[in-house]
Scaffold this motif. Structure first.
Motif, PDB file in Angstrom:
ATOM      1  N   CYS A  35      24.818  28.919  40.460  1.00 38.78           N
ATOM      2  CA  CYS A  35      24.081  29.469  39.322  1.00 38.78           C
ATOM      3  C   CYS A  35      22.575  29.543  39.562  1.00 38.78           C
ATOM      4  CB  CYS A  35      24.337  28.625  38.074  1.00 38.78           C
ATOM      5  SG  CYS A  35      26.026  28.741  37.470  1.00 38.78           S
ATOM      6  N   ALA A  36      22.059  28.723  40.437  1.00 37.36           N
ATOM      7  CA  ALA A  36      20.612  28.641  40.648  1.00 37.36           C
ATOM      8  C   ALA A  36      19.997  30.000  40.981  1.00 37.36           C
ATOM      9  CB  ALA A  36      20.304  27.622  41.732  1.00 37.36           C
ATOM     10  N   ALA A  37      20.687  30.806  41.728  1.00 41.86           N
ATOM     11  CA  ALA A  37      20.150  32.101  42.150  1.00 41.86           C
ATOM     12  C   ALA A  37      20.361  33.205  41.109  1.00 41.86           C
ATOM     13  CB  ALA A  37      20.805  32.525  43.464  1.00 41.86           C
ATOM     14  N   TRP A  38      21.135  32.934  40.072  1.00 45.56           N
ATOM     15  CA  TRP A  38      21.522  33.993  39.133  1.00 45.56           C
ATOM     16  C   TRP A  38      20.908  33.864  37.758  1.00 45.56           C
ATOM     17  CZ3 TRP A  38      27.348  33.035  40.333  1.00 45.56           C
ATOM     18  CH2 TRP A  38      27.675  33.620  41.554  1.00 45.56           C
ATOM     19  N   GLN A  39      19.884  33.081  37.576  1.00 45.11           N
ATOM     20  CA  GLN A  39      19.408  32.796  36.224  1.00 45.11           C
ATOM     21  C   GLN A  39      18.595  33.922  35.596  1.00 45.11           C
ATOM     22  OE1 GLN A  39      17.724  28.860  36.119  1.00 45.11           O
ATOM     23  NE2 GLN A  39      19.376  28.085  37.388  1.00 45.11           N
ATOM     24  N   SER A  40      17.914  34.716  36.389  1.00 40.77           N
ATOM     25  CA  SER A  40      17.098  35.793  35.850  1.00 40.77           C
ATOM     26  C   SER A  40      17.974  36.851  35.187  1.00 40.77           C
ATOM     27  CB  SER A  40      16.278  36.416  36.970  1.00 40.77           C
ATOM     28  OG  SER A  40      15.511  37.471  36.467  1.00 40.77           O
ATOM     29  N   GLY A  41      17.635  37.214  33.954  1.00 37.95           N
ATOM     30  CA  GLY A  41      18.353  38.276  33.257  1.00 37.95           C
ATOM     31  C   GLY A  41      19.651  37.864  32.595  1.00 37.95           C
ATOM     32  N   VAL A  42      19.987  36.593  32.618  1.00 40.18           N
ATOM     33  CA  VAL A  42      21.219  36.129  31.969  1.00 40.18           C
ATOM     34  C   VAL A  42      20.976  35.982  30.465  1.00 40.18           C
ATOM     35  CG1 VAL A  42      22.815  34.169  31.724  1.00 40.18           C
ATOM     36  CG2 VAL A  42      22.158  34.983  33.992  1.00 40.18           C
ATOM     37  N   THR A  43      21.839  36.612  29.672  1.00 39.52           N
ATOM     38  CA  THR A  43      21.746  36.475  28.217  1.00 39.52           C
ATOM     39  C   THR A  43      23.025  35.904  27.608  1.00 39.52           C
ATOM     40  OG1 THR A  43      22.511  38.739  27.807  1.00 39.52           O
ATOM     41  CG2 THR A  43      20.121  38.399  28.033  1.00 39.52           C
ATOM     42  N   ARG A  44      24.085  35.785  28.429  1.00 44.41           N
ATOM     43  CA  ARG A  44      25.360  35.281  27.904  1.00 44.41           C
ATOM     44  C   ARG A  44      25.982  34.293  28.884  1.00 44.41           C
ATOM     45  NH1 ARG A  44      29.530  38.881  27.844  1.00 44.41           N
ATOM     46  NH2 ARG A  44      28.574  40.098  29.475  1.00 44.41           N
ATOM     47  N   LEU A  45      26.645  33.283  28.319  1.00 41.94           N
ATOM     48  CA  LEU A  45      27.494  32.386  29.091  1.00 41.94           C
ATOM     49  C   LEU A  45      28.918  32.645  28.630  1.00 41.94           C
ATOM     50  CD1 LEU A  45      25.394  29.090  28.889  1.00 41.94           C
ATOM     51  CD2 LEU A  45      25.366  30.835  30.685  1.00 41.94           C
ATOM     52  N   ASP A  46      29.745  33.159  29.508  1.00 39.88           N
ATOM     53  CA  ASP A  46      31.120  33.532  29.180  1.00 39.88           C
ATOM     54  C   ASP A  46      32.057  32.405  29.610  1.00 39.88           C
ATOM     55  OD1 ASP A  46      33.755  34.544  29.229  1.00 39.88           O
ATOM     56  OD2 ASP A  46      33.059  36.568  29.677  1.00 39.88           O
ATOM     57  N   LEU A  47      32.652  31.731  28.620  1.00 37.64           N
ATOM     58  CA  LEU A  47      33.554  30.605  28.872  1.00 37.64           C
ATOM     59  C   LEU A  47      34.990  30.930  28.498  1.00 37.64           C
ATOM     60  CD1 LEU A  47      31.310  27.789  27.320  1.00 37.64           C
ATOM     61  CD2 LEU A  47      31.246  28.761  29.633  1.00 37.64           C
ATOM     62  N   VAL A  48      35.304  32.184  28.302  1.00 38.75           N
ATOM     63  CA  VAL A  48      36.637  32.600  27.855  1.00 38.75           C
ATOM     64  C   VAL A  48      37.731  32.102  28.795  1.00 38.75           C
ATOM     65  CG1 VAL A  48      38.105  34.592  27.355  1.00 38.75           C
ATOM     66  CG2 VAL A  48      35.738  34.553  26.550  1.00 38.75           C
ATOM     67  N   ALA A  49      37.484  32.096  30.104  1.00 35.51           N
ATOM     68  CA  ALA A  49      38.501  31.676  31.077  1.00 35.51           C
ATOM     69  C   ALA A  49      38.388  30.199  31.461  1.00 35.51           C
ATOM     70  CB  ALA A  49      38.425  32.550  32.323  1.00 35.51           C
ATOM     71  N   VAL A  50      37.563  29.442  30.745  1.00 38.62           N
ATOM     72  CA  VAL A  50      37.430  28.000  31.003  1.00 38.62           C
ATOM     73  C   VAL A  50      38.490  27.276  30.198  1.00 38.62           C
ATOM     74  CG1 VAL A  50      35.920  25.989  30.713  1.00 38.62           C
ATOM     75  CG2 VAL A  50      34.980  28.170  31.515  1.00 38.62           C
ATOM     76  N   ASP A  51      39.255  26.382  30.866  1.00 38.78           N
ATOM     77  CA  ASP A  51      40.302  25.679  30.124  1.00 38.78           C
ATOM     78  C   ASP A  51      39.784  24.429  29.428  1.00 38.78           C
ATOM     79  OD1 ASP A  51      40.112  24.140  32.440  1.00 38.78           O
ATOM     80  OD2 ASP A  51      42.038  24.772  33.219  1.00 38.78           O
ATOM     81  N   ARG A  52      38.808  23.732  30.040  1.00 36.66           N
ATOM     82  CA  ARG A  52      38.222  22.570  29.365  1.00 36.66           C
ATOM     83  C   ARG A  52      36.890  22.209  30.005  1.00 36.66           C
ATOM     84  NH1 ARG A  52      38.502  17.720  31.799  1.00 36.66           N
ATOM     85  NH2 ARG A  52      39.787  17.631  33.667  1.00 36.66           N
TER      86      ARG A  52
END
Length: 97
Positions: A35-52
């Protein structure tokens, strides 16, 4: 006991960091590195496929939300609601008053 579905992963998809699997203490170091390299421009955290998530996973997500300014968290994996309440985090994983 673990299945392939529980192995944590993250990918960048447009303005979102899209997570899948189990976000726990064992998974967080590798996810943070990705995630460290991808922080610029992120507006959403998508957890739909996270089980827990566990407390380490929530800490990762809260820190990412703070660093990116993400204004939306999508999905409700097992453990998220309870940990948000315990740590007094709002819907976007910011600290509530």
């Amino acid at each position: 006991m673990g299945s392939a579905a529980s192995i944590a992963s993250v990918r960048r998809e447009h303005d979102a960091l899209v997570f899948s699997g189990t976000l726990d203490r064992d998974a967080v170091p590798a996810l943070w590195t990705q995630c460290a390299a991808w922080q610029s421009g992120v507006t959403r955290l998508d957890l739909v496929a996270v089980d827990r998530v566990d407390s380490a996973g929530v800490a990762l997500l809260a820190e990412l939300a703070a660093r990116t300014g993400a204004s939306a968290v999508e999905g409700d994996p097992i453990g998220l609601a309870e940990l948000r309440r315990a740590y007094r985090l709002g819907a976007t994983l910011d600290f509530s008053t």
